[in-house]
Design an enzyme around this catalytic site. Structure first.
Site, PDB file in Angstrom:
ATOM      1  N   ASN A 155      72.678  39.862  14.716  1.00  0.00           N
ATOM      2  CA  ASN A 155      73.472  40.076  15.936  1.00  0.00           C
ATOM      3  C   ASN A 155      73.407  38.911  16.920  1.00  0.00           C
ATOM      4  OD1 ASN A 155      70.784  40.922  16.208  1.00  0.00           O
ATOM      5  ND2 ASN A 155      71.269  42.196  17.960  1.00  0.00           N
ATOM      6  N   GLY A 231      64.958  43.930  13.838  1.00  0.00           N
ATOM      7  CA  GLY A 231      65.989  44.537  12.993  1.00  0.00           C
ATOM      8  C   GLY A 231      65.910  46.046  13.057  1.00  0.00           C
ATOM      9  N   SER A 232      66.232  46.688  11.937  1.00  0.00           N
ATOM     10  CA  SER A 232      66.373  48.142  11.948  1.00  0.00           C
ATOM     11  C   SER A 232      65.041  48.848  11.673  1.00  0.00           C
ATOM     12  CB  SER A 232      67.399  48.558  10.894  1.00  0.00           C
ATOM     13  OG  SER A 232      66.893  48.288   9.609  1.00  0.00           O
ATOM     14  N   GLN A 233      65.018  50.121  12.034  1.00  0.00           N
ATOM     15  CA  GLN A 233      63.791  50.898  11.864  1.00  0.00           C
ATOM     16  C   GLN A 233      63.429  51.137  10.387  1.00  0.00           C
ATOM     17  OE1 GLN A 233      63.645  54.903  12.344  1.00  0.00           O
ATOM     18  NE2 GLN A 233      61.411  54.855  12.508  1.00  0.00           N
ATOM     19  N   PRO A 234      64.408  51.451   9.507  1.00  0.00           N
ATOM     20  CA  PRO A 234      64.033  51.631   8.092  1.00  0.00           C
ATOM     21  C   PRO A 234      63.415  50.367   7.485  1.00  0.00           C
ATOM     22  CG  PRO A 234      66.244  52.480   8.495  1.00  0.00           C
ATOM     23  CD  PRO A 234      65.816  51.801   9.756  1.00  0.00           C
ATOM     24  N   ALA A 236      61.775  48.112   9.146  1.00  0.00           N
ATOM     25  CA  ALA A 236      60.432  47.985   9.750  1.00  0.00           C
ATOM     26  C   ALA A 236      59.425  48.861   9.009  1.00  0.00           C
ATOM     27  CB  ALA A 236      60.492  48.368  11.222  1.00  0.00           C
ATOM     28  N   GLU A 253      60.399  44.560  16.510  1.00  0.00           N
ATOM     29  CA  GLU A 253      61.327  44.778  17.616  1.00  0.00           C
ATOM     30  C   GLU A 253      62.551  45.460  17.025  1.00  0.00           C
ATOM     31  OE1 GLU A 253      63.656  45.171  20.163  1.00  0.00           O
ATOM     32  OE2 GLU A 253      64.321  43.111  19.792  1.00  0.00           O
ATOM     33  N   CYS A 287      70.514  45.149  20.697  1.00  0.00           N
ATOM     34  CA  CYS A 287      69.648  46.333  20.725  1.00  0.00           C
ATOM     35  C   CYS A 287      69.489  46.880  22.140  1.00  0.00           C
ATOM     36  CB  CYS A 287      68.284  46.003  20.119  1.00  0.00           C
ATOM     37  SG  CYS A 287      67.403  44.743  21.040  1.00  0.00           S
ATOM     38  N   GLU A 468      56.824  40.936  23.180  1.00  0.00           N
ATOM     39  CA  GLU A 468      57.004  39.481  23.105  1.00  0.00           C
ATOM     40  C   GLU A 468      57.240  38.954  24.512  1.00  0.00           C
ATOM     41  OE1 GLU A 468      60.360  39.519  20.437  1.00  0.00           O
ATOM     42  OE2 GLU A 468      59.081  39.426  18.674  1.00  0.00           O
TER      43      GLU A 468
HETATM   44  N1  LIG Z   1      67.391  44.336  16.950  1.00  0.00           N
HETATM   45  C1  LIG Z   1      67.954  45.401  16.543  1.00  0.00           C
HETATM   46  O1  LIG Z   1      67.760  46.398  17.137  1.00  0.00           O
HETATM   47  C2  LIG Z   1      68.808  45.396  15.363  1.00  0.00           C
HETATM   48  C3  LIG Z   1      69.152  46.594  14.823  1.00  0.00           C
HETATM   49  N2  LIG Z   1      69.917  46.644  13.739  1.00  0.00           N
HETATM   50  C4  LIG Z   1      70.232  47.974  13.242  1.00  0.00           C
HETATM   51  O2  LIG Z   1      70.074  47.979  11.858  1.00  0.00           O
HETATM   52  C5  LIG Z   1      71.261  48.389  11.234  1.00  0.00           C
HETATM   53  C6  LIG Z   1      71.370  47.710   9.924  1.00  0.00           C
HETATM   54  O3  LIG Z   1      71.462  46.301  10.082  1.00  0.00           O
HETATM   55  P1  LIG Z   1      70.791  45.363   9.006  1.00  0.00           P
HETATM   56  O4  LIG Z   1      71.243  43.988   9.084  1.00  0.00           O
HETATM   57  O5  LIG Z   1      70.951  46.021   7.685  1.00  0.00           O
HETATM   58  O6  LIG Z   1      69.289  45.369   9.542  1.00  0.00           O
HETATM   59  P2  LIG Z   1      68.013  45.043   8.739  1.00  0.00           P
HETATM   60  O7  LIG Z   1      66.850  45.576   9.446  1.00  0.00           O
HETATM   61  O8  LIG Z   1      68.194  45.443   7.314  1.00  0.00           O
HETATM   62  O9  LIG Z   1      67.996  43.428   8.753  1.00  0.00           O
HETATM   63  C7  LIG Z   1      67.270  42.626   9.638  1.00  0.00           C
HETATM   64  C8  LIG Z   1      66.592  41.512   8.866  1.00  0.00           C
HETATM   65  O10 LIG Z   1      65.644  42.073   7.967  1.00  0.00           O
HETATM   66  C9  LIG Z   1      65.873  41.601   6.647  1.00  0.00           C
HETATM   67  N3  LIG Z   1      65.464  42.644   5.702  1.00  0.00           N
HETATM   68  C10 LIG Z   1      66.201  43.687   5.248  1.00  0.00           C
HETATM   69  N4  LIG Z   1      65.477  44.410   4.369  1.00  0.00           N
HETATM   70  C11 LIG Z   1      64.258  43.817   4.270  1.00  0.00           C
HETATM   71  C12 LIG Z   1      63.082  44.099   3.526  1.00  0.00           C
HETATM   72  N5  LIG Z   1      63.014  45.128   2.690  1.00  0.00           N
HETATM   73  N6  LIG Z   1      62.021  43.290   3.674  1.00  0.00           N
HETATM   74  C13 LIG Z   1      62.071  42.230   4.510  1.00  0.00           C
HETATM   75  N7  LIG Z   1      63.159  41.911   5.229  1.00  0.00           N
HETATM   76  C14 LIG Z   1      64.247  42.694   5.123  1.00  0.00           C
HETATM   77  C15 LIG Z   1      67.353  41.286   6.637  1.00  0.00           C
HETATM   78  O11 LIG Z   1      67.674  40.430   5.571  1.00  0.00           O
HETATM   79  C16 LIG Z   1      67.524  40.676   8.007  1.00  0.00           C
HETATM   80  O12 LIG Z   1      67.090  39.334   7.988  1.00  0.00           O
HETATM   81  C17 LIG Z   1      72.339  48.043  12.242  1.00  0.00           C
HETATM   82  O13 LIG Z   1      73.470  48.796  12.065  1.00  0.00           O
HETATM   83  C18 LIG Z   1      71.650  48.362  13.519  1.00  0.00           C
HETATM   84  O14 LIG Z   1      71.727  49.725  13.791  1.00  0.00           O
HETATM   85  C19 LIG Z   1      70.357  45.517  13.132  1.00  0.00           C
HETATM   86  C20 LIG Z   1      70.074  44.280  13.627  1.00  0.00           C
HETATM   87  C21 LIG Z   1      69.289  44.138  14.825  1.00  0.00           C
HETATM   88  N1  LIG Z   2      66.169  41.770  20.169  1.00  0.00           N
HETATM   89  C1  LIG Z   2      67.431  41.832  20.609  1.00  0.00           C
HETATM   90  C2  LIG Z   2      67.787  41.306  21.801  1.00  0.00           C
HETATM   91  C3  LIG Z   2      66.908  40.563  22.630  1.00  0.00           C
HETATM   92  C4  LIG Z   2      67.342  39.992  23.734  1.00  0.00           C
HETATM   93  C5  LIG Z   2      66.487  39.149  24.568  1.00  0.00           C
HETATM   94  O1  LIG Z   2      65.347  38.851  24.198  1.00  0.00           O
HETATM   95  O2  LIG Z   2      66.957  38.746  25.613  1.00  0.00           O
HETATM   96  C6  LIG Z   2      68.401  42.466  19.687  1.00  0.00           C
HETATM   97  O3  LIG Z   2      69.536  42.689  20.054  1.00  0.00           O
HETATM   98  O4  LIG Z   2      68.018  42.714  18.555  1.00  0.00           O
END
Ligand SMILES: NC(=O)C1=CN([C@@H]2O[C@H](COP(=O)(O)OP(=O)(O)OC[C@H]3O[C@@H](n4cnc5c(N)ncnc54)[C@H](O)[C@@H]3O)[C@@H](O)[C@H]2O)C=CC1
Ligand SMILES: N/C(=C\C=C\C(=O)O)C(=O)O
Length: 487
Positions: A155, A231-234, A236, A253, A287, A468
Site C-alpha cells: 500500500n 501487512g495482514s493479520q493472517p 502475521a 504492524e 492501515c 516503531e
Molecule cells: N499495514 C496493513 O495494515 C496492511 C494490511 N493489509 C491487509 O491484508 C490484506 C491482504 O493483503 P496482502 O498483500 O495479501 O497482505 P499480506 O500480509 O499477505 O502481505 C504483506 C507482505 O507479507 C508477505 N507475505 C505474505 N505471506 C507471507 C508469508 N507466509 N510469509 C512471509 N511473508 C509473507 C507479502 O509478500 C508482502 O510482502 C489486505 O486486503 C489488507 O486488508 C495489507 C497490506 C498492509
Molecule cells: N503501516 C501503515 C502506515 C503507516 C504510516 C506511517 O507510519 O505514517 C500501513 O498502512 O500499513
C-alpha cells in the site's frame, strides 16, 4: 503489426550486485490491468545468498560509529530526494495511487525516514545505576541484533520499506528486505543508489518474490534473528508460527478498523474534509484509514449530507491526472474483495449513499480495465455487520449515529483491532477522556495522520505487536546488555 511490449525486468540485489532470477512473477499496472513488469520469483537459494552477504557485511558495518552510519543515511536521503520525481512516477504506476500523492507523501516520507533515523541514532542514551553499599556501578549498552528480516506490504511501498530499513541499518544491523511482490519497483530503484550513498555491499540486500516462497524462507532462516513485518493479520500469524522455534524478535504492524468519533460540538468545516481524506486517501489502502464513522445524533443528518457531498467531490481518475484525489486499487482480486463487502452490506439491508453501484465512474477507454472504484459511503448498517467489523482496506466507509459518550466508546472498542482512532470535539476535557478510554495505539483528535516519528507507532489487540519510532525502533533493532562493574 502489433508492437512488442518491453517489460521492465527487476533483479534481486544481493551483496551489492544485481542478480537475475531463474523465474519471474508478472506485475500489473493497476490503472490499465496490463502486465508491465516482471519481478524475480525468489526462494530459499536467494535467501541463502543474501544471508551470506549480510553475514559478511555485519562485522564492518556494526563496528562503524553511529556518526559514520548517520552520514551514509543522510547521503542516501539526498540521493532519493534527487530522484523524487522518477520515484513518484514509478510508485504511482506500480501501486495505482495518484502521482500527486506519491510526489507529496510517499517519496518525501521515504526521504524523511532516512534523515530522521540518521539524526535520531545520534541521540540515544543508556542507563546507569549505582549500588554504593556493594561498591558496584551498573550500566547498559546496546548492540545491533545481526541480520534483520524486513517484510513490507503494497500500500505504501517505499514509505514502509524505508521505515524499516533506515532504523535497522542506523543501529548497525545488516538487512534482507522483501517488498511486496505487487509493488517492488521503487525498492529496486533505491538499490541503484546504495553504492553511491556509501552503503557497503551486503548491508542492504533486497530479495523479491512471493510471501509463501521467499517470505517464508526469510522468516524461517535460523541466522535471521529478527523480523519486522507490516501487512495482514493472517500473514502475521504464519510469521509468528515460523519464528517460534527460533525465538525471533518480532515487530508486527497489522490492520485496523479505525473509528472516527464526531461529537456535536465538532468543527464540521474541518472535520468533514479531513474525514473524507482519512476514509479515502490512497484509495482507503492505509492501515490508518477511517472505516467506521460514529456521529452524535443531533448533528447526524447535517454531517451525513455534507459528508456525502464532499465524498462525491473526491475525484477518481487516472493516476497521472493532477485533479484526481484517488487512483486505482492494487489488484483485480482486491477490487473484487472490496466490492463484495458492499454487496454484503446491501444484502443485510444497509443503504449505499454514494459510490459503488450508485454513481458512475468516468474513465478514458485505455483505463476501463483498470481496478478503479468510487469512494463509497454506507449507512443504516448494524455494528455486527462484517463491514463494521472486518478490515476492508479500500474506499468504503460506514456512517452510524450515537447518543452518549459511554455508548460510543463501547461501540468503537467492540472490534478485534486497535490501531488508530480520531475524535472530533471542541471540548478539551472530553477529547482527553475519550482518547484515554479508546483501545487504540494512536488517537488523533481534531486531525488525522499528523505523524511525530519520535513517538511510538503501532497497534493493540489484533493490530499488532510492538511499536516503531525513534526509541522503540532503536530498542527493537538492538539487544541490550547490563554490565556490572565492582570497584
Ligand atoms: N499495514 C496493513 O495494515 C496492511 C494490511 N493489509 C491487509 O491484508 C490484506 C491482504 O493483503 P496482502 O498483500 O495479501 O497482505 P499480506 O500480509 O499477505 O502481505 C504483506 C507482505 O507479507 C508477505 N507475505 C505474505 N505471506 C507471507 C508469508 N507466509 N510469509 C512471509 N511473508 C509473507 C507479502 O509478500 C508482502 O510482502 C489486505 O486486503 C489488507 O486488508 C495489507 C497490506 C498492509
Ligand atoms: N503501516 C501503515 C502506515 C503507516 C504510516 C506511517 O507510519 O505514517 C500501513 O498502512 O500499513
Amino acid at each position: 503489426m502489433a508492437a512488442t511490449k518491453t517489460l521492465l525486468m527487476l533483479e534481486n540485489f544481493i551483496g551489492g550486485k544485481f542478480l537475475p532470477s531463474h523465474s519471474y512473477i508478472d506485475s500489473y499496472d493497476p490503472s490499465t490491468g496490463e502486465v508491465y513488469c516482471r519481478v524475480p520469483n525468489s526462494g530459499k537459494e536467494e535467501i541463502e545468498a543474501a544471508v551470506e552477504a549480510a553475514r559478511a557485511a555485519f562485522p564492518g558495518w556494526s563496528s562503524r560509529s553511529p556518526q559514520e552510519r548517520s552520514q551514509v543515511l543522510h547521503r542516501l536521503a539526498d540521493l532519493l530526494e534527487l530522484s523524487l520525481e522518477d520515484l513518484a512516477q514509478a510508485e504511482s504506476k506500480d501501486q495505482g495511487k495518484t502521482v500527486t500523492l506519491a510526489r507529496t507523501m510517499d517519496i518525501p516520507r521515504s526521504v524523511q525516514n532516512f534523515r530522521f533515523f540518521a539524526s535520531s541514532i545520534l541521540h540515544h542514551t543508556s542507563e546507569c545505576t549505582q549500588m554504593d553499599h556493594l561498591g558496584c556501578l551498573h550500566y547498559t549498552v546496546r548492540a545491533p541484533v545481526g541480520i534483520a528480516g524486513l517484510i513490507s506490504p503494497w500500500n505504501l511501498p517505499l514509505y514502509l520499506l524505508t521505515w524499516k530499513i533506515a532504523p535497522a541499518i542506523a543501529a548497525g544491523n545488516t538487512v534482507i528486505a522483501k517488498p511486496s511482490e505487487m509493488t517492488s519497483v521503487t525498492a529496486w530503484m533505491m538499490c541503484k543508489l546504495l553504492d553511491k550513498a556509501g552503503v557497503p555491499p551486503g548491508v542492504v540486500n533486497i530479495v523479491f518474490g512471493t510471501g509463501p516462497r521467499v517470505g517464508e524462507a526469510l522468516v524461517s532462516h535460523p541466522e535471521v534473528p529478527l523480523i519486522s513485518f507490516t501487512g495482514s493479520q493472517p500473514t502475521a500469524e504464519r510469521i509468528t508460527q515460523l519464528s517460534a522455534p527460533h525465538c525471533k524478535k518480532l515487530s508486527l504492524e497489522l490492520g485496523g478498523k479505525n473509528p472516527a468519533i464526531i461529537f456535536e460540538d465538532a468543527n464540521l468545516e474541518e472535520c468533514v474534509p479531513t474525514t473524507v481524506r482519512s476514509s479515502f486517501a490512497n484509495q482507503g489502502e492505509i492501515c490508518l484509514c477511517t472505516s467506521r464513522i460514529f456521529v452524535q445524533k443531533s448533528i447526524y443528518s447535517d454531517f451525513l449530507k455534507r459528508f456525502v457531498e464532499a465524498t462525491r467531490m473526491w475525484k477518481v481518475g487516472v493516476p497521472s491526472d493532477p485533479s484526481a484525489s484517488m487512483g486505482a486499487l492494487i489488484s483485480k482480486a482486491h477490487l473484487e474483495k472490496v466490492r463484495s463487502y458492499i454487496q454484503k452490506a446491501r444484502a443485510e439491508g444497509a443503504r449505499v449513499l454514494c459510490g459503488e453501484g450508485v454513481d458512475k465512474l468516468d474513465l478514458p477507454p485505455r483505463n476501463q480495465a483498470g481496478y478503479f472504484m468510487l469512494p463509497t459511503v454506507i449507512t443504516d448498517i448494524k455494528d455486527e455487520s462484517c463491514c463494521m467489523k472486518e478490515e476492508i482496506f479500500g474506499p468504503v466507509t460506514c456512517v452510524v449515529p450515537f447518543e452518549s459518550e459511554e455508548e460510543v466508546i463501547r461501540r468503537a472498542n467492540s472490534v478485534k483491532y486497535g490501531l488508530a482512532a480520531t475524535v472530533w470535539s471542541g471540548n478539551v476535557g472530553r477529547v482527553h477522556r475519550v482518547a484515554k478510554k479508546l483501545q487504540s495505539g494512536l488517537v488523533w483528535t481534531n486531525c488525522w495522520l499528523i505523524r511525530e516519528l519520535n513517538l511510538p507507532f503501532g497497534g493493540m489487540k489484533s493490530s499488532g505487536v510492538g511499536r516503531e519510532g525513534a526509541k522503540d525502533s532503536y530498542e527493537f533493532f538492538t539487544e541490550v546488555k547490563t554490565i556490572t562493574v565492582k570497584h
